[in-house]
Motif scaffolding. Structure first.
Motif, PDB file in Angstrom:
ATOM      1  N   ILE A 159       1.715   3.591   1.962  1.00  0.00           N
ATOM      2  CA  ILE A 159       0.629   3.373   2.921  1.00  0.00           C
ATOM      3  C   ILE A 159      -0.656   3.855   2.260  1.00  0.00           C
ATOM      4  O   ILE A 159      -0.712   4.991   1.782  1.00  0.00           O
ATOM      5  CB  ILE A 159       0.870   4.186   4.211  1.00  0.00           C
ATOM      6  CG1 ILE A 159       2.187   3.755   4.867  1.00  0.00           C
ATOM      7  CG2 ILE A 159      -0.303   4.037   5.178  1.00  0.00           C
ATOM      8  CD1 ILE A 159       2.659   4.696   5.973  1.00  0.00           C
ATOM      9  N   THR A 160      -1.656   3.004   2.197  1.00  0.00           N
ATOM     10  CA  THR A 160      -2.930   3.448   1.620  1.00  0.00           C
ATOM     11  C   THR A 160      -4.062   3.138   2.583  1.00  0.00           C
ATOM     12  O   THR A 160      -3.977   2.205   3.372  1.00  0.00           O
ATOM     13  CB  THR A 160      -3.258   2.731   0.290  1.00  0.00           C
ATOM     14  OG1 THR A 160      -3.575   1.373   0.577  1.00  0.00           O
ATOM     15  CG2 THR A 160      -2.125   2.795  -0.682  1.00  0.00           C
ATOM     16  N   ALA A 161      -5.112   3.942   2.490  1.00  0.00           N
ATOM     17  CA  ALA A 161      -6.289   3.694   3.319  1.00  0.00           C
ATOM     18  C   ALA A 161      -7.502   4.322   2.667  1.00  0.00           C
ATOM     19  O   ALA A 161      -7.379   5.269   1.879  1.00  0.00           O
ATOM     20  CB  ALA A 161      -6.099   4.280   4.720  1.00  0.00           C
ATOM     21  N   LEU A 162      -8.656   3.789   2.992  1.00  0.00           N
ATOM     22  CA  LEU A 162      -9.890   4.397   2.491  1.00  0.00           C
ATOM     23  C   LEU A 162     -10.076   5.779   3.108  1.00  0.00           C
ATOM     24  O   LEU A 162     -10.580   6.693   2.484  1.00  0.00           O
ATOM     25  CB  LEU A 162     -11.098   3.512   2.825  1.00  0.00           C
ATOM     26  CG  LEU A 162     -11.115   2.135   2.173  1.00  0.00           C
ATOM     27  CD1 LEU A 162     -12.415   1.426   2.517  1.00  0.00           C
ATOM     28  CD2 LEU A 162     -10.957   2.250   0.657  1.00  0.00           C
ATOM     29  N   ARG A 163      -9.693   5.884   4.386  1.00  0.00           N
ATOM     30  CA  ARG A 163      -9.709   7.191   5.045  1.00  0.00           C
ATOM     31  C   ARG A 163      -8.402   7.349   5.772  1.00  0.00           C
ATOM     32  O   ARG A 163      -8.073   6.568   6.659  1.00  0.00           O
ATOM     33  CB  ARG A 163     -10.865   7.269   6.049  1.00  0.00           C
ATOM     34  CG  ARG A 163     -12.155   7.759   5.429  1.00  0.00           C
ATOM     35  CD  ARG A 163     -13.325   7.403   6.286  1.00  0.00           C
ATOM     36  NE  ARG A 163     -13.386   8.220   7.491  1.00  0.00           N
ATOM     37  CZ  ARG A 163     -14.208   7.924   8.507  1.00  0.00           C
ATOM     38  NH1 ARG A 163     -14.954   6.845   8.467  1.00  0.00           N
ATOM     39  NH2 ARG A 163     -14.246   8.696   9.557  1.00  0.00           N
ATOM     40  N   LEU A 164      -7.665   8.345   5.398  1.00  0.00           N
ATOM     41  CA  LEU A 164      -6.328   8.508   5.948  1.00  0.00           C
ATOM     42  C   LEU A 164      -6.310   9.728   6.879  1.00  0.00           C
ATOM     43  O   LEU A 164      -6.127  10.853   6.441  1.00  0.00           O
ATOM     44  CB  LEU A 164      -5.326   8.664   4.796  1.00  0.00           C
ATOM     45  CG  LEU A 164      -3.851   8.574   5.136  1.00  0.00           C
ATOM     46  CD1 LEU A 164      -3.497   7.243   5.771  1.00  0.00           C
ATOM     47  CD2 LEU A 164      -3.011   8.772   3.885  1.00  0.00           C
ATOM     48  N   GLY A 185      -9.574  16.689   5.339  1.00  0.00           N
ATOM     49  CA  GLY A 185      -9.296  16.408   3.943  1.00  0.00           C
ATOM     50  C   GLY A 185     -10.425  15.638   3.292  1.00  0.00           C
ATOM     51  O   GLY A 185     -11.423  15.318   3.925  1.00  0.00           O
ATOM     52  N   PRO A 186     -10.269  15.339   2.020  1.00  0.00           N
ATOM     53  CA  PRO A 186     -11.335  14.656   1.301  1.00  0.00           C
ATOM     54  C   PRO A 186     -11.509  13.237   1.829  1.00  0.00           C
ATOM     55  O   PRO A 186     -10.551  12.586   2.196  1.00  0.00           O
ATOM     56  CB  PRO A 186     -10.854  14.666  -0.140  1.00  0.00           C
ATOM     57  CG  PRO A 186      -9.371  14.798  -0.062  1.00  0.00           C
ATOM     58  CD  PRO A 186      -9.086  15.561   1.184  1.00  0.00           C
ATOM     59  N   ASP A 187     -12.732  12.807   1.853  1.00  0.00           N
ATOM     60  CA  ASP A 187     -13.044  11.485   2.377  1.00  0.00           C
ATOM     61  C   ASP A 187     -12.941  10.458   1.258  1.00  0.00           C
ATOM     62  O   ASP A 187     -13.913   9.815   0.894  1.00  0.00           O
ATOM     63  CB  ASP A 187     -14.454  11.518   2.974  1.00  0.00           C
ATOM     64  CG  ASP A 187     -14.659  10.368   3.940  1.00  0.00           C
ATOM     65  OD1 ASP A 187     -13.697   9.604   4.166  1.00  0.00           O
ATOM     66  OD2 ASP A 187     -15.776  10.246   4.456  1.00  0.00           O
ATOM     67  N   ILE A 188     -11.763  10.346   0.698  1.00  0.00           N
ATOM     68  CA  ILE A 188     -11.567   9.404  -0.408  1.00  0.00           C
ATOM     69  C   ILE A 188     -10.293   8.609  -0.141  1.00  0.00           C
ATOM     70  O   ILE A 188      -9.474   9.008   0.695  1.00  0.00           O
ATOM     71  CB  ILE A 188     -11.437  10.150  -1.757  1.00  0.00           C
ATOM     72  CG1 ILE A 188     -10.307  11.185  -1.663  1.00  0.00           C
ATOM     73  CG2 ILE A 188     -12.745  10.814  -2.146  1.00  0.00           C
ATOM     74  CD1 ILE A 188      -9.976  11.827  -2.982  1.00  0.00           C
ATOM     75  N   PRO A 189     -10.146   7.487  -0.810  1.00  0.00           N
ATOM     76  CA  PRO A 189      -8.931   6.682  -0.589  1.00  0.00           C
ATOM     77  C   PRO A 189      -7.675   7.487  -0.903  1.00  0.00           C
ATOM     78  O   PRO A 189      -7.609   8.188  -1.910  1.00  0.00           O
ATOM     79  CB  PRO A 189      -9.098   5.517  -1.558  1.00  0.00           C
ATOM     80  CG  PRO A 189     -10.559   5.420  -1.802  1.00  0.00           C
ATOM     81  CD  PRO A 189     -11.076   6.832  -1.730  1.00  0.00           C
ATOM     82  N   MET A 190      -6.716   7.390  -0.019  1.00  0.00           N
ATOM     83  CA  MET A 190      -5.491   8.165  -0.164  1.00  0.00           C
ATOM     84  C   MET A 190      -4.284   7.223  -0.124  1.00  0.00           C
ATOM     85  O   MET A 190      -4.375   6.116   0.393  1.00  0.00           O
ATOM     86  CB  MET A 190      -5.362   9.170   0.983  1.00  0.00           C
ATOM     87  CG  MET A 190      -6.517  10.141   1.124  1.00  0.00           C
ATOM     88  SD  MET A 190      -6.576  11.379  -0.164  1.00  0.00           S
ATOM     89  CE  MET A 190      -5.472  12.616   0.509  1.00  0.00           C
ATOM     90  N   VAL A 191      -3.190   7.718  -0.671  1.00  0.00           N
ATOM     91  CA  VAL A 191      -1.951   6.957  -0.585  1.00  0.00           C
ATOM     92  C   VAL A 191      -0.845   7.892  -0.104  1.00  0.00           C
ATOM     93  O   VAL A 191      -0.792   9.058  -0.494  1.00  0.00           O
ATOM     94  CB  VAL A 191      -1.603   6.298  -1.943  1.00  0.00           C
ATOM     95  CG1 VAL A 191      -1.524   7.338  -3.047  1.00  0.00           C
ATOM     96  CG2 VAL A 191      -0.301   5.521  -1.843  1.00  0.00           C
ATOM     97  N   ALA A 192      -0.023   7.374   0.777  1.00  0.00           N
ATOM     98  CA  ALA A 192       1.146   8.124   1.248  1.00  0.00           C
ATOM     99  C   ALA A 192       2.398   7.452   0.700  1.00  0.00           C
ATOM    100  O   ALA A 192       2.506   6.224   0.726  1.00  0.00           O
ATOM    101  CB  ALA A 192       1.175   8.150   2.769  1.00  0.00           C
ATOM    102  N   ARG A 193       3.307   8.267   0.181  1.00  0.00           N
ATOM    103  CA  ARG A 193       4.569   7.729  -0.331  1.00  0.00           C
ATOM    104  C   ARG A 193       5.662   8.753  -0.133  1.00  0.00           C
ATOM    105  O   ARG A 193       5.384   9.916   0.170  1.00  0.00           O
ATOM    106  CB  ARG A 193       4.422   7.357  -1.807  1.00  0.00           C
ATOM    107  CG  ARG A 193       4.302   8.590  -2.706  1.00  0.00           C
ATOM    108  CD  ARG A 193       4.251   8.217  -4.158  1.00  0.00           C
ATOM    109  NE  ARG A 193       2.864   8.005  -4.572  1.00  0.00           N
ATOM    110  CZ  ARG A 193       2.452   6.964  -5.273  1.00  0.00           C
ATOM    111  NH1 ARG A 193       3.287   6.047  -5.650  1.00  0.00           N
ATOM    112  NH2 ARG A 193       1.204   6.843  -5.614  1.00  0.00           N
ATOM    113  N   VAL A 194       6.882   8.317  -0.345  1.00  0.00           N
ATOM    114  CA  VAL A 194       8.000   9.240  -0.205  1.00  0.00           C
ATOM    115  C   VAL A 194       8.300   9.870  -1.558  1.00  0.00           C
ATOM    116  O   VAL A 194       8.383   9.189  -2.587  1.00  0.00           O
ATOM    117  CB  VAL A 194       9.254   8.504   0.331  1.00  0.00           C
ATOM    118  CG1 VAL A 194      10.450   9.450   0.320  1.00  0.00           C
ATOM    119  CG2 VAL A 194       8.991   7.977   1.729  1.00  0.00           C
TER     120      VAL A 194
END
Lengths: 241, 286
Positions: free
Chosen positions: A187-192, A213-222
């Protein structure tokens, strides 16, 4: 133009939806009449249909394999690709699915259904569901493949995808990637800043203290059985703030 | 496509709604309506909250009600008979809600028909929607040209507003406009209240106005005199600005700082807080 078959639910209707053109078939009309009507609709549209994709909506009509094959051939002759075939009748929907026609899978809880946007997951490997708007509270999107959202997923909205969920915007609501058990989904987003994230069978929520958290694109993974969230492209180089 | 309204000759139908109850729909309807009438426009306010009518009280007109909205749509009375003229402004009228009926006493089609009639007679028809997303809400947006969503700067109200915006967008109406009601600049400054930016960041719709939390609203509501007619009231000023914007004027957001706090004077005097134009622009904590 096609000869018209009499009555109320007895004509081919084309409607433009957020997900492209949907051709609704009449409930009754025998095959030759039906083909005439479809031919009339397409040819009557001039270049409108050229190189387009079409969803055939059986509505309450009983689906039939030969008929679909004939329709598909008719469309292809005219440069129109048949994206998928859907039905209003659940039993027919299952039948269509067993023939390889995936339903348009976005479900919305909005009462009048006007907020429904749909997308086939026909060939899920190639086509992601593209949602080009903000999903507001109460909206629900499901897809058999990946989902791309150009807009935000607000709190109170949810996205459920068999594949990845890519959001060019903010995730404030709930996102479930890999609903069919794919632990490799991301799952990725510009703001997560989600309400909750889920990947396959793993659930995660952000810590209770509201550190956004930081206002940067983030990715969630397992990773090791847990959902981890990290900056997209974690190389130090070029990292902002 | 196709159905262009003749906006130049016909009036506009504006629905005020919110999703959540108690955020200030009725206050907004009464005050913006009174301010529009004070600008010289002809205005009719419809209380669509059938069964829970309030708008008449806020306007101080409850003892003049004979017929109501349900009487109009059922044909019990003529449209004119149910319209109550305001006691201060002679271009302001109210169509009250029925108190003894339910929301389903009126259908969306009946509302559309009524709105078409009213737009021929009035510059503005403001509809005070009931809370919720059910029939009463659907009735109230059925005939609307524009929808104004009222929210308070707090999370549950914004969440419901978001839902409403989604429903309005899916009803083929234009993107609604936003009023943030009951903003407390001091709380925002301390970081204890959502700022205007926080709210518009989530809702992402055009801002029609910001109304400061102001106790004069409580007294004016109880007295049945719209605060927007009180030149001393800061909330009243905010509603006058909103009315002017609805009427097409380009009015900047008002500065919400309390002008005369000794502490602020001191801060200004040492240059810590200059003539900042509206803390509403900032991110809150400063």
């Amino acid at each position: 133009m096609a000869e018209r078959y009499q009555g109320a639910d007895d004509q081919v209707r084309v409607r433009g939806t957020r997900d492209g053109l949907v051709l609704r078939l009449p409930a009754e009309a025998p095959l030759p009449v039906l083909l005439g009507m479809v031919r009339g609709s397409i040819d009557g549209g001039g270049e409108f249909f050229q190189q387009s994709e079409l969803v055939i909506d059986y509505g309450t009509r009983a689906p039939n394999v030969e008929e679909i094959v004939a329709l598909r051939a008719l469309l292809e002759e005219r440069g129109v690709r048949l994206r998928t075939v859907i039905s209003n009748v659940p039993r027919h929907g299952e039948l269509l699915r067993s023939w390889g026609y995936q339903p348009l899978r976005i479900v919305s809880h909005v009462e009048d259904g006007a907020d429904v946007s749909q997308q086939p997951a026909g060939d899920a490997e190639q086509s992601a569901l593209y949602v080009r708007r903000t999903l507001r509270s109460g909206a629900s999107v499901r897809a058999d493949g990946d989902v791309v959202v150009l807009g935000d997923i607000n709190a109170g909205a949810e996205v459920l995808a068999a594949g990845d969920v890519i959001v060019w915007g903010a995730i404030r609501g709930t996102v479930h990637a890999g609903i069919d058990g794919d632990f490799g989904a991301i799952i990725t987003a510009l703001r997560l800043t989600p309400t909750q994230l889920r990947i396959a069978t793993i659930f995660a929520r952000p810590p209770d203290q509201r550190d956004l958290g930081p206002d940067i694109p983030m990715v969630a993974r397992v990773h090791n059985g847990e959902i981890i969230v990290e900056p997209w492209r974690p190389e130090r180089r070029g990292a902002r703030a | 496509m196709g159905e262009e309204r003749q906006q130049s000759t016909l009036g506009r139908i504006v629905t005020v709604t919110s999703g959540k109850g108690g955020v200030g729909k009725t206050t907004t309807t009464a005050n913006s309506g009174a301010a529009l009438a004070a600008l010289g426009r002809s205005v009719v306010l419809i209380d669509a909250d059938i069964g829970l009518r309030n708008l008449d009280i806020v306007l101080g007109l409850e003892n003049r009600i004979v017929y109501d909205l349900v009487d109009i749509v059922e044909g019990t009375c003529k449209l004119r008979q149910a319209m109550i003229r305001d006691k201060r402004l002679n271009s302001l009228y109210l169509i009250p809600a029925a108190q003894t009926r339910e929301k389903d006493a009126v259908s969306p089609q009946q509302m559309r028909t009524l709105c078409e009639e009213l737009r021929r007679q009035f510059d503005y028809t403001l509809i005070d929607s009931p809370a919720g997303i059910e029939q009463g809400f659907r009735n109230s947006i059925a005939g609307a040209d524009d929808v104004v969503v009222v929210t308070n700067p707090e999370v549950s109200s914004v969440r419901d507003a978001d839902r409403i915006v989604g429903l309005v967008e899916s009803s083929e109406l234009p993107t609604p406009k936003l009023i943030i009601n009951r903003l407390d600049p001091a709380l925002v400054r301390r970081g204890d209240m959502m700022s205007v930016d926080d709210v518009t960041d989530i809702l992402a719709i055009p801002l029609l106005g910001v109304v400061p939390n102001d106790e004069t609203i409580v007294t004016s509501t109880n007295r049945g005199e719209p605060a927007s007619l009180d030149m001393e009231s800061r909330a009243g000023q905010a509603f006058r600005n909103i009315a002017a914007r609805l009427n097409g004027a380009d009015v900047p957001l008002m500065v919400l700082e309390e002008p005369d706090g000794a502490w602020h004077k001191f801060l200004r005097s040492i240059g810590l807080r200059g003539n900042r134009s509206a803390p509403v622009q900032g991110k809150g904590a400063s």
